[in-house]
Scaffold this motif. Sequence first.
Motif, PDB file in Angstrom:
ATOM      1  N   ASP A   1       0.818  -1.228   0.000  1.00 36.61           N
ATOM      2  CA  ASP A   1       0.000   0.000   0.000  1.00 36.61           C
ATOM      3  C   ASP A   1       0.847   1.271   0.000  1.00 36.61           C
ATOM      4  O   ASP A   1       0.503   2.258  -0.645  1.00 36.61           O
ATOM      5  N   ILE A  57       2.228   7.948  -9.782  1.00 37.99           N
ATOM      6  CA  ILE A  57       1.161   7.114 -10.383  1.00 37.99           C
ATOM      7  C   ILE A  57       0.026   8.013 -10.880  1.00 37.99           C
ATOM      8  O   ILE A  57      -0.400   7.921 -12.035  1.00 37.99           O
ATOM      9  N   ASP A  58      -0.401   8.942 -10.016  1.00 35.30           N
ATOM     10  CA  ASP A  58      -1.518   9.836 -10.391  1.00 35.30           C
ATOM     11  C   ASP A  58      -1.164  10.636 -11.648  1.00 35.30           C
ATOM     12  O   ASP A  58      -2.035  10.920 -12.467  1.00 35.30           O
ATOM     13  N   GLU A 116       2.919   3.037 -13.953  1.00 33.24           N
ATOM     14  CA  GLU A 116       1.723   2.223 -13.680  1.00 33.24           C
ATOM     15  C   GLU A 116       2.145   1.136 -12.699  1.00 33.24           C
ATOM     16  O   GLU A 116       3.240   0.564 -12.848  1.00 33.24           O
ATOM     17  N   VAL A 117       1.325   0.888 -11.705  1.00 33.82           N
ATOM     18  CA  VAL A 117       1.674  -0.101 -10.677  1.00 33.82           C
ATOM     19  C   VAL A 117       0.547  -1.113 -10.534  1.00 33.82           C
ATOM     20  O   VAL A 117      -0.616  -0.739 -10.413  1.00 33.82           O
ATOM     21  N   GLY A 120       2.928   7.785  -5.006  1.00 29.91           N
ATOM     22  CA  GLY A 120       1.500   7.904  -5.317  1.00 29.91           C
ATOM     23  C   GLY A 120       1.260   9.007  -6.327  1.00 29.91           C
ATOM     24  O   GLY A 120       0.498   8.843  -7.289  1.00 29.91           O
ATOM     25  N   ARG A 121       2.002  10.110  -6.157  1.00 25.85           N
ATOM     26  CA  ARG A 121       1.839  11.239  -7.095  1.00 25.85           C
ATOM     27  C   ARG A 121       2.367  10.853  -8.478  1.00 25.85           C
ATOM     28  O   ARG A 121       1.792  11.214  -9.503  1.00 25.85           O
ATOM     29  N   LEU A 160       3.181   2.056  -1.680  1.00 27.78           N
ATOM     30  CA  LEU A 160       3.548   2.463  -3.054  1.00 27.78           C
ATOM     31  C   LEU A 160       2.568   3.522  -3.570  1.00 27.78           C
ATOM     32  O   LEU A 160       2.878   4.266  -4.494  1.00 27.78           O
ATOM     33  N   ARG A 161       1.402   3.565  -2.960  1.00 26.22           N
ATOM     34  CA  ARG A 161       0.393   4.504  -3.470  1.00 26.22           C
ATOM     35  C   ARG A 161       0.365   5.787  -2.631  1.00 26.22           C
ATOM     36  O   ARG A 161      -0.522   6.625  -2.794  1.00 26.22           O
TER      37      ARG A 161
END
Length: 239
Positions: free
Chosen positions: A14, A25-26, A31-32, A22-23, A16-17
Amino acid sequence: MRLDVVTIFPEYLDPLRAALLGRAIDRGLIEVGVHDLRNWTHDVHRAVDDAPYGGGPGMVMKPQIWGPALDDVCGENTRLVVPTPAGRPFTQAMAHQYAAEEHLVFACGRYEGIDQRVIDDAAKRMPVDEVSIGDYVLVGGEAAVLVMVEAVVRLLPGVLGNARSAEEDSFSDGLLEGPSYTRPEVWRDLAVPDVLRSGNHALIDRWRRDQALERTVRRRPELIGLLPEGSLDKHDLKV
Ligand SMILES: Nc1cc(-c2ccc3ccn(Cc4ccccc4)c3c2)n[nH]1
């Protein structure tokens, strides 16, 4: 870049997000995917481990589960990374190599590890690295994946933002980072070194280099021998 992680404890990933990752990814920089290995089990107990051939303590993770999981998660351009205490040491140079990969899959073992045939079979189709993050023993691969993913993703263009570039990393010149200071000028009777408030940037750069060199010699003398030929100038050698 795409990162996939296969684990029996998906919730462990978790973090990782959160925050910087997390930013990233956003913002679509990475991509995870996190996959629960038990989704590939067949039996009612969802067993992922079994007793080791040859006896000995603990359990080993089953190839019949890991094989299909990696078949599904890995693709044409995957590098498979398997954390293990018996792996090649993870370094900043490897973090840079991984940052250039299109697709990384991390296989998180637990118990005494994953049946070796899983790695040997995967190596027939893709590059596979068995990697250690240090000479100490963890309970599973998940913490090692968090460490490696953070070290890799921060190197991706745009992740760190303008305030900080990975090029200035302490390991970029092979030396440890020297000490850092911020306000106040004096704190609990401890003052910031005068040179840092001198405004003389040539002097400041020299002082910082000396501090990095002294710290490296004191804490990690073996790194000095690894410096590229000609890294140390005559001033350095006087430090
Ligand atoms: N640098 C580093 C990596 C690990 C690691 C990585 C994956 C696994 C999967 C199971 N274990 C437990 C284990 C303990 C002892 C012997 C073998 C396996 C792991 C440990 N420890 N330290």
